[in-house]
Every structure is written in structure tokens, then in C-alpha cells.
Design an enzyme around this catalytic site. Structure first.
Site, short mmCIF file in Angstrom:
data_model
loop_
_atom_site.label_atom_id
_atom_site.label_comp_id
_atom_site.label_asym_id
_atom_site.label_seq_id
_atom_site.Cartn_x
_atom_site.Cartn_y
_atom_site.Cartn_z
N LYS A 74 0.79 -1.20 -0.17
CA LYS A 74 -0.10 0.03 0.09
C LYS A 74 0.81 1.25 0.01
CE LYS A 74 -1.77 2.07 3.25
NZ LYS A 74 -1.09 3.14 3.40
N THR A 112 1.87 5.24 5.58
CA THR A 112 2.58 4.14 5.72
C THR A 112 2.64 3.30 4.69
OG1 THR A 112 1.57 4.11 7.98
CG2 THR A 112 2.28 1.98 7.04
N GLU A 124 0.75 11.12 -3.72
CA GLU A 124 -0.30 12.09 -3.58
C GLU A 124 0.05 13.27 -4.79
OE1 GLU A 124 -0.61 13.42 0.20
OE2 GLU A 124 -0.12 11.45 0.94
#
Lengths: 399, 399
Positions: free
Chosen positions: B178, B189, B271
């Protein structure tokens, strides 16, 4: 501390001039000259980047010295990554000033800031130096012009001046700087000059400047990118017995204040900045540890964007202390933002998030107090926040 | 390398399940379970942050081991900075799984990711574990659900699988991860799991995983902010003689590839990212120097924004090598972007800026090749670019 809009105290023994010689396409002032009436003590602190611009190498080789007569600075072109030609050009600038004012070229220091990788337009520079040497004056307006002549994309002029009384004698300190943050296609380089009529030996001037730089310009960042041209110079024109002991301590303290004030102006005028973050780390094992922790928090894009958004996000700040490197005590880690405790001894504290967010948003300077253990080490660090304007400014340029 | 849209190779001996137990308000999958049919060898690589979440401490204390039976992961809550309660909750998660599948709690590893500083909603977690243990299956769809159950704000699922033939024997590797980048108010994380039916001893599994992590997950960054929860686990279910010698080398190489592929997916899904920067440093004194230089270039906001804007701005990249720390040779420093030489041995090279800018903009992965001297040290590093969307995403949240 004196604000630029108030009268500026100018130490005696110096004259100033600036001209627009055409390096900048905008037609703004781009050549700045500071001349001491007599040889003065000069010292410098320079970039630690291994890619070093020609003017830095030349000024570095000439300081500390008791025979400094002038500082010549051009803005709009950094004379960096310009090879032998760059060295010749920087030497020619100092030789021309020396010839004009009648001194050895070794008595002239040189600084450059602006675009890198382009040779200086020496015809323009030469004409500019000629014009500047004709226009020298000790007036406040000349001092301010000289301060304007070193700017690049800075929004505001950066000048600080003050007076200090030591043992009945009044000394003046006047300083100028230009902005941090590297600007495409320019490298925005930190340049600074501190002038004083307090009597300092050349070696003491070097120590004083290094101490002040370590507490000010070396404790600020906009984007953490160290320029190839960073230069901070100190000239002392004062005659008579050199300061030492307590007198020197008092003077050092005031120079620290002047440099911190100037350094904070750099951060406040960082590209796109909407807030200054003032990070105060205490409880570290020593000062170096505290500084590294403060610097790591200051550099985290997640902390910067939290400050931009007025978000008291303790998780981002506390976690940044944990990867900074120095040993911390997580069970003794506490955090205040704008004087409100939001994390104490490793646990979140209840707080009024809405009200704290409001004070973060409305304060131009957001104070972050971080205790990381029970050690004696502490350090302050200042940084700008990170905004879309920074990203836009630095990405919407194409070579 | 297998793409997620193609059939996934799943090593034998494992079953999977995921449920939406309500930790995430969105109703998405937030509890994921991987169970080995028999005790298998397990190893882990964990965050270096000194602020460490409870599940990390527990998994760390239980690896390497030859008696691992399960990995339980919740997303939506990181169980970090949660004190003794956090430790009790993480232990309770592993005890419940152990009880359900019939093993010692030490055989269960645990990972968490999501918001920090909030106690886990244990009623929901308990119900989720009950439901997941009932739903276990070795189907591809169960594997993919388990991979989805560990995501937080990731846009894309991150799965890599491959097969390798060693001495006539085919082994399977399947891995999930992830996303990187820390997301307000969550900490995003990095979590990863690598599963294989190749026979590895527990200690060799630990070595293989550490080597692969150092070449992959430790060589990527989105924003340089190390989370409190980072965990990468490897389980080996293979029976028979453990791999060693040449066979192990071949296997190691393939695990490296799998982890690099997964790590690049993290960066690509960083992001706001619009490009992956692939930085390849050569000519450094040693690998550690090369890695630090590559990491410094990767972290510079000025380099990142240049890549965002498709700007072949060599000044920003070259100057970043100069402040990274390791000794470089400025006269032997050269730079290629997208295979075009734009700086050679300390001097700018003429190049077609418009055409290079176009290829930077149109390539999802922009390759930066940087030679910093004549030494043998080299390293690759991957990073996302920096966009307004990153700033918006991380600043437009208020507690």
C-alpha cells in the site's frame, strides 16, 4: 529592531551606489557597490555546496582581511558553472573597482546572484561599475539602493539596522540581504552584508560572523536547496581599540539579533510563503541534535502543508522528530503550537482544534515548541510553509 | 513482470480474506487476513522511526520465525501513539486470529495503517476478524481482496506476481503493498507482503527481504516523511530443501525485481504525482554515497517541480549533488535527462530544450542519469514529482 520604513542607521565610513546596467531585462537595479573610505576589516561565510560559483571562490580567498575596501555585487546572473571565463570575469569586476577607487584588487570582494550557466555580459557590467563608482554617497537613499541592487525575485527589500551602546560608546550596525528559495531559471542564493563602525579585528570579525550565521542564516530554509552562491560578509570600519571580552559579547549578541531578523525576512519572503514556521526544539542531548531535529521538522512537506492549512496536526510533527536521526525520548516528547499544548509526554492532549486552527491561520508566524526529552540541547529554526504558489512558480517555467 | 490486470500467480499454501468491518467510514475493505495452511518461515523489515506503532513492535518481536501462520492487517487506523491500550489491542488482534485458526499468538503478525493517535474500535475489529476467518480462500479474488483491504487513500491496487524456474522447479512469488505519502489526517505508511512457495529458511528469508527492501522500498520517496508504521513481511511456504548458493541468488534477484516493481507503483501513486523520477547516480566513491546523492536530488522540491513542469533545469539537479554531502568531482559531473546529455564534465551542453521538455512531459517516468565522478559507486532511486494537488491534498484539511 529597526524596520525598513523607519530611518536607517548607517555606520560611518561607508558609501553606497547601485545602477541598472542591463543584466536584468526588467531594467531594475542590478549592480550594487559598497565602498569603505579606508581599508576595513572584512570577513565572510560562504556556501557549503561543492558546486561553487566563481565570485564565491574569489571572495573566500580574500577574507578574513584587514585591507578590504569594497564589495561589488551584480544580480540577474550568478556567474556560476561558467568555468574559467567566470573566474576571469569575477576577477575583472574586482580589478575594475580597485582601479577606480585606488586599492589592490585583493581589497575588493564580489558577489553574484541570478541565472546560472551563462557568462556575465561584461560590457554591461563594466559600464555599471563605472556608473556606480561615480554615484557613491553615504546617504540613506544610496544605502537602500545598494540593498535593492542585490535583490532578484524578492518581493521586499531586506534591511535591518540598529545601534548599540557599549561602555558609553554608540556603535551602528546596518545589514542587507536578498532572498532564499531558488527560482527558475534563477538560483535565488542568499546574499548578505553586515556593516558596522564597531572596531573588530579581522579574525574576530570572522568569528562573530560565523557565530551569527550559525544562529540565523544557517537556521532558516525555504526549500532546503543550498545555492552555489551563498555569501554573507561583515565589514568593520571602527577605529581604535578592538572590542573584546564583555564588550564583544554584547556586540555579538546584537549581531546575532540583526542576522536572525534578516534571516526571518528571507523566510517570510520565501516563494509563495504564507506563514513563517518558528520551530523551537528543547530537551535534546545537545545543540547539534536539537538543530537537526528542528531542521527535519522544518523540511517536512507534510508539516509545511499542515501549517499552510492551519492544521494542528501533531502526528506529522511528532513523527518527523522520530526519523530526524538524533535519539529522542518518545515518552518525554511534547508539543505546543501557538502556545497551546496538544501532545504531552507521548500522548495527545485535548485542545480546542477550531480555535487553535484559527490562530495558526491568522498568525504570520506560527510557533512550534517541541520538547524531545530531558537533555540540555536546544535550537531554533525558521522555515516557510509550502503552498501551491511555490509549486506553480517553480514548475510553470519551461526552458 | 505480471500486471494486476492479468491473471495473478498465487503461491500454494496460503488463503486470503478481507472484510469491511467499519473502521473506514467509506465502507471500503479495512480488515485483511492472510493465513498459511501450515507454519511457514516469516521475516520482516520495519520502520526506522523512533516513534513506533504498537503493531510494528509486536510483529518485530515475532520475526524471523519458522512458525508463522497468519498476517492480520487493518486499514483506517494506524494504532500509533496509542500507548498501552494500543499494545493491548494489537495483541488482542493476534490472539483472536490465533484462537480462530488454532496456533500460538506468536505465529500471528499484525500491521495497521490509517489515522494516528486514536484507539482502535475493537468491537468492529473483532467482528471483522471473525468474518474474515470464515471467508478464507485461496482464490485469486480473495488474494486481490486482501490486497485491497490494506489500502487507505491509494488510488490503485498494488499487486505484483511472477514465477521463476530454478533447476527445473517452478516457484511463485506474489506480493502486495500500500501507498507512500502521508495523508492528512492519516499516515499513509508503507505496508507490503511478499509470499512465496520457494523453500527458504527463516534467517535466509530475513536476509533476502532486507536485501530486496534496500534496493526497492528504501530507494523510493514521495515526501521523505518516514511513517511510524512501515512494515514489509515475507512468508515462505515451500517445503523441502532450502534454497542456497546459485539457486538462492536467482531467487533473490527475482524478489528484488518484484519489490522494485511494487515500490515504483507506490511512487507512481504518490499524492498528486504526475511523473515518476528515476534517478540513476554513477561515478560516486561507493554505493552509499551514490544512494545519498540520488536521495538528495529526489527530495529537492526544486528538482521535483522542474520535473512537474517538464523543465530540463540542470542547474537545480547539479547543485543538489553539490550539497548532498558525499564528495563529488564537479569537473567530472555530467547529466542526462531522458537519454539527452545536457551537462558534461562540469559544463552545459547545447541541446534542443523544446523537444526534451516535450519528452519529459509525455513520459510518465523521467529518467535522470547523473555521473558525479569516476568512482565505482552507483545507485537507483525513484521519487514522485511535486504538484499543486499534493499541496492541496495535504493543506486543505483542518482538524
Amino acid at each position: 529592531m529597526q524596520k525598513p520604513s523607519l530611518p536607517v542607521f548607517i555606520p560611518s565610513g561607508f558609501r553606497f551606489a547601485a545602477t541598472a546596467c542591463g543584466i536584468k531585462k526588467s531594467g531594475k537595479l542590478d549592480l550594487s557597490l559598497i565602498v569603505a573610505d579606508r581599508p576595513v576589516r572584512g570577513a565572510g561565510v560562504y556556501t557549503t555546496n561543492q558546486i561553487v560559483a566563481a565570485p564565491v571562490l574569489i571572495s573566500q580567498s580574500r577574507t578574513p582581511s584587514s585591507e578590504i575596501r569594497a564589495i561589488v555585487t551584480n544580480s540577474g546572473n550568478a556567474n556560476a558553472c561558467t568555468g574559467d571565463q567566470g573566474t576571469q570575469d569575477a576577477l575583472a569586476m574586482t580589478a575594475q573597482v580597485a582601479n577606480k577607487i585606488g586599492c589592490d584588487p585583493d581589497g575588493v570582494l564580489v558577489m553574484s546572484t541570478g541565472i546560472i550557466g551563462h557568462a556575465l555580459p561584461m560590457e554591461k557590467v563594466t559600464a555599471g561599475i563605472d556608473a556606480a563608482t561615480e554615484a557613491l554617497s553615504d546617504s540613506e537613499s544610496s544605502f537602500l539602493s545598494a540593498a535593492d541592487g542585490i535583490l532578484t525575485t524578492d518581493v521586499d527589500r531586506k534591511v535591518v539596522s540598529t545601534q548599540i551602546k557599549i561602555d558609553g560608546q554608540t556603535y551602528t550596525i546596518a545589514a542587507m540581504a536578498k532572498g532564499a528559495g531558488m527560482i527558475a531559471p534563477n538560483m535565488a542564493t542568499m546574499l548578505g552584508v553586515v556593516l558596522t563602525d564597531a572596531p573588530l579585528s579581522a579574525n574576530v570579525a570572522a568569528d562573530v560572523l560565523k557565530t551569527a550565521a550559525n544562529l540565523s542564516f544557517n537556521r532558516v530554509s525555504v526549500d532546503g536547496h543550498t545555492s552555489t552562491n551563498d555569501t554573507l560578509l561583515l565589514l568593520s570600519s571602527g577605529e581604535g581599540e578592538f572590542l573584546d571580552g564583555d564588550e564583544l559579547d554584547q556586540f555579538q549578541y546584537r549581531v546575532n539579533e540583526v542576522c536572525i531578523d534578516l534571516a526571518k525576512k528571507l523566510v517570510a519572503d520565501g516563494e509563495g510563503a504564507t506563514h513563517v514556521m518558528a520551530i523551537n526544539v528543547t530537551g535534546a542531548a545537545n545543540e547539534a541534535d536539537a538543530e537537526l531535529i528542528a531542521k527535519t521538522v522544518a523540511a517536512s512537506p507534510l508539516v509545511k502543508t499542515a501549517i499552510t492549512g492551519g492544521d494542528p496536526n501533531w502526528g506529522r510533527i511528532v513523527s518527523a522528530t522520530g526519523y530526524a536521526g538524533p535519539k529522542i525520548d518518545p515518552t518525554k516528547t511534547s508539543l505546543k503550537i501557538c502556545s497551546v499544548t496538544i501532545y504531552r509526554d507521548g500522548s495527545p492532549e485535548p485542545f480546542d482544534a477550531k480555535s487553535l486552527s484559527e490562530s495558526m491561520k491568522s498568525n504570520p508566524e506560527v510557533e512550534i515548541e517541541l520538547r524531545v526529552g530531558t537533555g540540555p540541547g536546544q535550537a531554533k529554526y525558521w522555515s516557510s510553509d509550502l503552498t501551491c504558489d511555490y509549486v506553480r512558480f517553480n514548475s510553470e517555467y519551461t526552458t
